[in-house]
Motif scaffolding. Structure first.
Motif, PDB file in Angstrom:
ATOM      1  N   MET A  77       0.845  -1.204   0.000  1.00 33.77           N
ATOM      2  CA  MET A  77       0.000   0.000   0.000  1.00 33.77           C
ATOM      3  C   MET A  77       0.876   1.249   0.000  1.00 33.77           C
ATOM      4  SD  MET A  77      -3.338  -0.962   0.562  1.00 33.77           S
ATOM      5  CE  MET A  77      -4.135   0.376   1.466  1.00 33.77           C
ATOM      6  N   PHE A  78       0.305   2.341  -0.500  1.00 35.37           N
ATOM      7  CA  PHE A  78       0.918   3.655  -0.323  1.00 35.37           C
ATOM      8  C   PHE A  78      -0.195   4.665  -0.066  1.00 35.37           C
ATOM      9  CE2 PHE A  78       2.523   7.779  -1.831  1.00 35.37           C
ATOM     10  CZ  PHE A  78       3.592   7.903  -0.958  1.00 35.37           C
ATOM     11  N   ASN A  79      -0.024   5.433   0.979  1.00 34.41           N
ATOM     12  CA  ASN A  79      -1.010   6.454   1.353  1.00 34.41           C
ATOM     13  C   ASN A  79      -2.415   5.854   1.479  1.00 34.41           C
ATOM     14  OD1 ASN A  79      -1.942   9.021   2.040  1.00 34.41           O
ATOM     15  ND2 ASN A  79      -2.328   9.596  -0.098  1.00 34.41           N
ATOM     16  N   ASN A  80      -2.485   4.731   2.147  1.00 35.07           N
ATOM     17  CA  ASN A  80      -3.780   4.063   2.393  1.00 35.07           C
ATOM     18  C   ASN A  80      -4.498   3.649   1.119  1.00 35.07           C
ATOM     19  OD1 ASN A  80      -3.681   4.380   5.292  1.00 35.07           O
ATOM     20  ND2 ASN A  80      -4.058   6.552   4.917  1.00 35.07           N
ATOM     21  N   ARG A  81      -3.752   3.468   0.066  1.00 37.30           N
ATOM     22  CA  ARG A  81      -4.319   3.016  -1.203  1.00 37.30           C
ATOM     23  C   ARG A  81      -3.510   1.830  -1.713  1.00 37.30           C
ATOM     24  NH1 ARG A  81      -5.303   7.913  -0.005  1.00 37.30           N
ATOM     25  NH2 ARG A  81      -7.104   9.039  -0.850  1.00 37.30           N
ATOM     26  N   ARG A  82      -4.198   0.875  -2.314  1.00 42.07           N
ATOM     27  CA  ARG A  82      -3.478  -0.266  -2.878  1.00 42.07           C
ATOM     28  C   ARG A  82      -2.543   0.244  -3.962  1.00 42.07           C
ATOM     29  NH1 ARG A  82      -8.764  -0.788  -4.558  1.00 42.07           N
ATOM     30  NH2 ARG A  82      -9.180  -2.261  -2.869  1.00 42.07           N
ATOM     31  N   GLN A  83      -1.419  -0.437  -4.102  1.00 41.95           N
ATOM     32  CA  GLN A  83      -0.454  -0.005  -5.106  1.00 41.95           C
ATOM     33  C   GLN A  83      -1.004  -0.162  -6.510  1.00 41.95           C
ATOM     34  OE1 GLN A  83       2.887  -2.564  -4.097  1.00 41.95           O
ATOM     35  NE2 GLN A  83       4.031  -0.772  -3.418  1.00 41.95           N
ATOM     36  N   SER A  84      -1.723  -1.278  -6.727  1.00 40.95           N
ATOM     37  CA  SER A  84      -2.224  -1.534  -8.066  1.00 40.95           C
ATOM     38  C   SER A  84      -3.345  -2.560  -7.995  1.00 40.95           C
ATOM     39  CB  SER A  84      -1.095  -2.038  -8.968  1.00 40.95           C
ATOM     40  OG  SER A  84      -1.447  -1.905 -10.328  1.00 40.95           O
ATOM     41  N   LYS A  85      -4.032  -2.707  -9.094  1.00 38.94           N
ATOM     42  CA  LYS A  85      -5.062  -3.744  -9.171  1.00 38.94           C
ATOM     43  C   LYS A  85      -5.173  -4.208 -10.612  1.00 38.94           C
ATOM     44  CE  LYS A  85      -8.965  -0.517  -9.588  1.00 38.94           C
ATOM     45  NZ  LYS A  85     -10.253  -0.089  -8.989  1.00 38.94           N
ATOM     46  N   ASP A  86      -5.779  -5.367 -10.792  1.00 40.56           N
ATOM     47  CA  ASP A  86      -5.861  -5.928 -12.134  1.00 40.56           C
ATOM     48  C   ASP A  86      -7.027  -6.918 -12.166  1.00 40.56           C
ATOM     49  OD1 ASP A  86      -3.573  -6.333 -14.629  1.00 40.56           O
ATOM     50  OD2 ASP A  86      -5.191  -7.807 -14.434  1.00 40.56           O
ATOM     51  N   SER A  87      -7.881  -6.772 -13.149  1.00 42.82           N
ATOM     52  CA  SER A  87      -9.080  -7.619 -13.199  1.00 42.82           C
ATOM     53  C   SER A  87      -8.715  -9.087 -13.432  1.00 42.82           C
ATOM     54  CB  SER A  87     -10.033  -7.130 -14.291  1.00 42.82           C
ATOM     55  OG  SER A  87      -9.416  -7.185 -15.554  1.00 42.82           O
ATOM     56  N   GLU A  88      -7.617  -9.348 -14.134  1.00 37.90           N
ATOM     57  CA  GLU A  88      -7.206 -10.740 -14.353  1.00 37.90           C
ATOM     58  C   GLU A  88      -6.727 -11.375 -13.048  1.00 37.90           C
ATOM     59  OE1 GLU A  88      -7.558 -12.603 -17.089  1.00 37.90           O
ATOM     60  OE2 GLU A  88      -8.660 -10.880 -17.877  1.00 37.90           O
ATOM     61  N   LEU A  89      -6.117 -10.580 -12.214  1.00 37.43           N
ATOM     62  CA  LEU A  89      -5.698 -11.097 -10.906  1.00 37.43           C
ATOM     63  C   LEU A  89      -6.929 -11.453 -10.077  1.00 37.43           C
ATOM     64  CD1 LEU A  89      -2.869  -9.788  -8.660  1.00 37.43           C
ATOM     65  CD2 LEU A  89      -5.110 -10.168  -7.670  1.00 37.43           C
ATOM     66  N   ARG A  90      -7.937 -10.607 -10.125  1.00 40.18           N
ATOM     67  CA  ARG A  90      -9.155 -10.901  -9.357  1.00 40.18           C
ATOM     68  C   ARG A  90      -9.820 -12.182  -9.870  1.00 40.18           C
ATOM     69  NH1 ARG A  90      -9.853  -5.305  -9.923  1.00 40.18           N
ATOM     70  NH2 ARG A  90     -11.569  -5.495 -11.412  1.00 40.18           N
ATOM     71  N   LYS A  91      -9.836 -12.334 -11.167  1.00 38.60           N
ATOM     72  CA  LYS A  91     -10.401 -13.573 -11.730  1.00 38.60           C
ATOM     73  C   LYS A  91      -9.634 -14.793 -11.237  1.00 38.60           C
ATOM     74  CE  LYS A  91     -12.089 -11.577 -16.053  1.00 38.60           C
ATOM     75  NZ  LYS A  91     -11.800 -11.445 -17.498  1.00 38.60           N
ATOM     76  N   ASP A  92      -8.332 -14.650 -11.183  1.00 37.55           N
ATOM     77  CA  ASP A  92      -7.510 -15.777 -10.740  1.00 37.55           C
ATOM     78  C   ASP A  92      -7.777 -16.107  -9.276  1.00 37.55           C
ATOM     79  OD1 ASP A  92      -5.106 -17.455 -11.829  1.00 37.55           O
ATOM     80  OD2 ASP A  92      -4.563 -16.919  -9.770  1.00 37.55           O
ATOM     81  N   ILE A  93      -7.974 -15.073  -8.482  1.00 36.68           N
ATOM     82  CA  ILE A  93      -8.284 -15.311  -7.067  1.00 36.68           C
ATOM     83  C   ILE A  93      -9.600 -16.081  -6.946  1.00 36.68           C
ATOM     84  CG2 ILE A  93      -9.012 -14.188  -4.914  1.00 36.68           C
ATOM     85  CD1 ILE A  93      -6.977 -11.982  -5.500  1.00 36.68           C
ATOM     86  N   LEU A  94     -10.608 -15.625  -7.670  1.00 43.00           N
ATOM     87  CA  LEU A  94     -11.915 -16.281  -7.575  1.00 43.00           C
ATOM     88  C   LEU A  94     -11.853 -17.716  -8.082  1.00 43.00           C
ATOM     89  CD1 LEU A  94     -14.274 -13.356  -8.637  1.00 43.00           C
ATOM     90  CD2 LEU A  94     -13.663 -14.128  -6.348  1.00 43.00           C
ATOM     91  N   CYS A  95     -11.044 -17.929  -9.095  1.00 44.79           N
ATOM     92  CA  CYS A  95     -10.854 -19.283  -9.618  1.00 44.79           C
ATOM     93  C   CYS A  95     -10.167 -20.153  -8.563  1.00 44.79           C
ATOM     94  CB  CYS A  95     -10.029 -19.210 -10.892  1.00 44.79           C
ATOM     95  SG  CYS A  95      -9.788 -20.793 -11.680  1.00 44.79           S
ATOM     96  N   GLU A  96      -9.179 -19.581  -7.905  1.00 48.55           N
ATOM     97  CA  GLU A  96      -8.431 -20.296  -6.866  1.00 48.55           C
ATOM     98  C   GLU A  96      -9.342 -20.660  -5.687  1.00 48.55           C
ATOM     99  OE1 GLU A  96      -4.998 -20.980  -6.713  1.00 48.55           O
ATOM    100  OE2 GLU A  96      -5.327 -21.942  -4.762  1.00 48.55           O
ATOM    101  N   VAL A  97     -10.145 -19.703  -5.297  1.00 44.77           N
ATOM    102  CA  VAL A  97     -10.998 -19.896  -4.118  1.00 44.77           C
ATOM    103  C   VAL A  97     -12.104 -20.905  -4.399  1.00 44.77           C
ATOM    104  CG1 VAL A  97     -12.669 -18.758  -2.597  1.00 44.77           C
ATOM    105  CG2 VAL A  97     -10.504 -17.633  -3.160  1.00 44.77           C
ATOM    106  N   GLY A  98     -12.644 -20.860  -5.613  1.00 41.04           N
ATOM    107  CA  GLY A  98     -13.720 -21.788  -5.963  1.00 41.04           C
ATOM    108  C   GLY A  98     -14.904 -21.665  -5.029  1.00 41.04           C
TER     109      GLY A  98
END
Lengths: 383, 138
Positions: free
Chosen positions: B14-35
């Motif tokens: 994080m920097f200044n209480n904000r995430r450094q970055s985000k990416d929709s493909e990463l979120r998809k991968d998380i949801l796929c991982e979590v199932g």
């Protein structure tokens, strides 16, 4: 459209020039100064109208922040009128006429940047318009860059690899190498607004002499963060980079960087920092950019614009930068001449190693001077 | 619990209480991982998932405390050091970029307690290369 562009020039100069920056020794930008708007967007008139009619007027009339409220009208007028005095201590007028604050901040202690004003940039609310533009100040009388200001959007981001910028020699430039520096070169031609944000190549109004450390460790992470945010969201980021020069120094003490994402009002991107133009283990003479290996032997206080340093108990904070006595400075050599072939080379060119000593001559000066003297650039190192 | 984090090249989160970055493909991968498993996160992280999450998501500010064995926690804005003993597995996404940071990932994966089980690269929506590493407790 021409009329629109002219209005944009005027509007941006008003917003980002007249009321934005007076670097030390710099002349005040006026609407009559040459415009530096490189790219515009289709609805330039909308930008100008909004900036002038909404932002500019409302700001100058009654918009203030907590910081701004500490400045009474009289002192604002004095600051606006006293550009000479401001120049003497790096006074900056930034953002709008109500945000004129001159501050000092702490010495470099190993971190590439410090946070200013609790990371809150000094944009006026009405400046947050989701329309891309970019602005680069005209060079001042010493040839130095001024404020650069943009609203970064995907429509002005580059679609090609960066081109050659080696022909630009910003003020304070020296081609000098030291062991232990990434790439060995002390100085980079350092984009104020990074190439990945607005795609500016060899724009002399956007390139300063910056240490490798400032460029890579200091500025690049912020540029990366903004670029990736814009690419991911399609949103815009209002972005301003101001080089800070002390007195008539040719080398900037550092750069002030401000950014705020527009559509989400800073929820995604919000920062306000000062990045030091330093290189660990190297002592730099900011007057001309010359340098040598060594520890800091003395310090000079530099006044920097605009903001409070984070976590400081009061507004009286200082920045110090290393300086050395002039006799300690090793002046960098810009080029090596071959007086036999009448070619000139960068000092690290492989041809230099093969050059006979009797034909070799070191030269400090500009490329143009050498060409005027009849020298041709080497075909290998392409100085 | 299985903790999911994303960091830059300098362990920043994080920097200044904000995430450094985000990416929709990463979120998809998380949801796929979590199932179908349970995914815990706080309101801040929920903000970037809002339109993509299903019913197996639990939002709470003390989500790390509440997560049970083999349940996933997506952590963006917390120090993890105090929870290390409870972490069974770590999924570490790397941006392969350097961003500014004032909150860093603070578990030492070079210690003898952790061993990398797998690593894979994928292309993000706005990142050229995202690396996914799975670390298991030894």
């Amino acid at each position: 459209m021409c009329r629109g562009i002219e209005k944009l020039k005027l509007g941006l100069l008003l917003v980002a020039g007249v009321v934005t920056l007076v670097g030390c020794g710099a002349e005040v930008s006026t609407p009559a100064a040459e415009s530096s708007v490189v790219k515009t967007v289709e609805d330039t008139e909308t930008i100008v109208e909004q900036m002038i009619e909404e932002s500019f007027v409302s700001v100058s009339e009654n918009e203030t922040t907590d910081i701004e409220s500490d400045i009474d009208n009289e002192s604002q007028v004095e600051l606006q009128d006293s550009t000479v005095a401001l120049s003497e201590e790096i006074g900056i007028i930034s953002g709008n006429v109500d945000t004129v604050i001159t501050e000092e901040f702490p010495a470099y202690v190993g971190e590439p940047f410090i946070v200013l004003n609790n990371n809150i940039p000094l944009f006026a609310e009405a400046e947050l318009i989701a329309t891309s533009f970019e602005y680069y100040s005209p060079l001042d009388s010493l040839g130095r860059c001024g404020v650069t200001y943009a609203c970064i959007g995907t429509d002005i981001m580059p679609t090609e690899e960066r081109g050659n910028i080696g022909q630009i020699k910003p003020t304070g430039w020296h081609t000098v190498k030291y062991e232990g520096i990434d790439g060995n070169y002390l100085y980079n031609r350092c984009h104020l607004i990074g190439y990945q944000l607005t795609g500016e190549n060899a724009n002399e109004q956007n390139l300063i002499t910056g240490t490798r450390s400032m460029n890579v460790d200091g500025m690049l992470p912020f540029e990366n963060m903004v670029a990736d945010y814009v690419k991911e969201t399609g949103n815009h980021v209002l972005y301003r980079v101001t080089p800070i020069f002390e007195g008539d120094n040719l080398l900037a003490t550092g750069v002030q960087m401000e950014a705020m994402s527009v559509e989400d009002e800073g929820a995604g991107i919000l920062f306000h920092v000062f990045v030091y133009n330093v290189q660990p283990g190297i002592v730099i003479n900011y007057a001309d950019g010359s340098s040598c290996v060594g520890e800091t032997v003395t310090q000079a206080t530099v006044t920097v614009p605009n903001a409070e340093v984070a976590d400081q108990p009061d507004n009286e904070v200082e920045v110090t930068t290393p300086v050395v006595e002039q006799q300690d400075i090793v002046v960098g050599t810009d080029y090596i001449l071959n007086t036999n072939t009448d070619k000139f080379h960068y000092p690290d060119c492989r041809s230099v190693k093969q050059m006979k000593a009797k034909n070799r001559k070191e030269y400090t000066g500009t490329r143009e001077e050498l060409i005027a003297q009849g020298y041709d650039p080497c075909g290998n190192c392409e100085p | 619990m299985i903790v999911i984090v994303a960091t830059d090249d300098k362990q920043g989160m994080m920097f200044n209480n904000r995430r450094q970055s985000k990416d929709s493909e990463l979120r998809k991968d998380i949801l796929c991982e979590v199932g179908k498993c349970k995914l815990w996160l706080n309101a801040y992280s929920f903000g970037q998932f809002e339109e993509e999450l299903e019913k197996n998501v639990c939002v709470a500010e003390d989500f790390v405390d509440k997560a049970g064995a083999r349940e996933y926690c997506f952590v963006e804005n917390l120090s993890l050091q105090e929870y290390e003993e409870r972490i069974e597995e770590l999924i570490l996404y790397k941006w392969n970029r350097v961003y500014p940071s004032d909150l860093k990932f603070d578990i030492d994966l070079s210690s003898e307690s952790w061993q990398m089980a797998s690593t894979v690269d994928f292309v993000g929506s706005s990142h050229d290369k995202i690396t996914k590493e799975v670390w298991k407790r030894v």
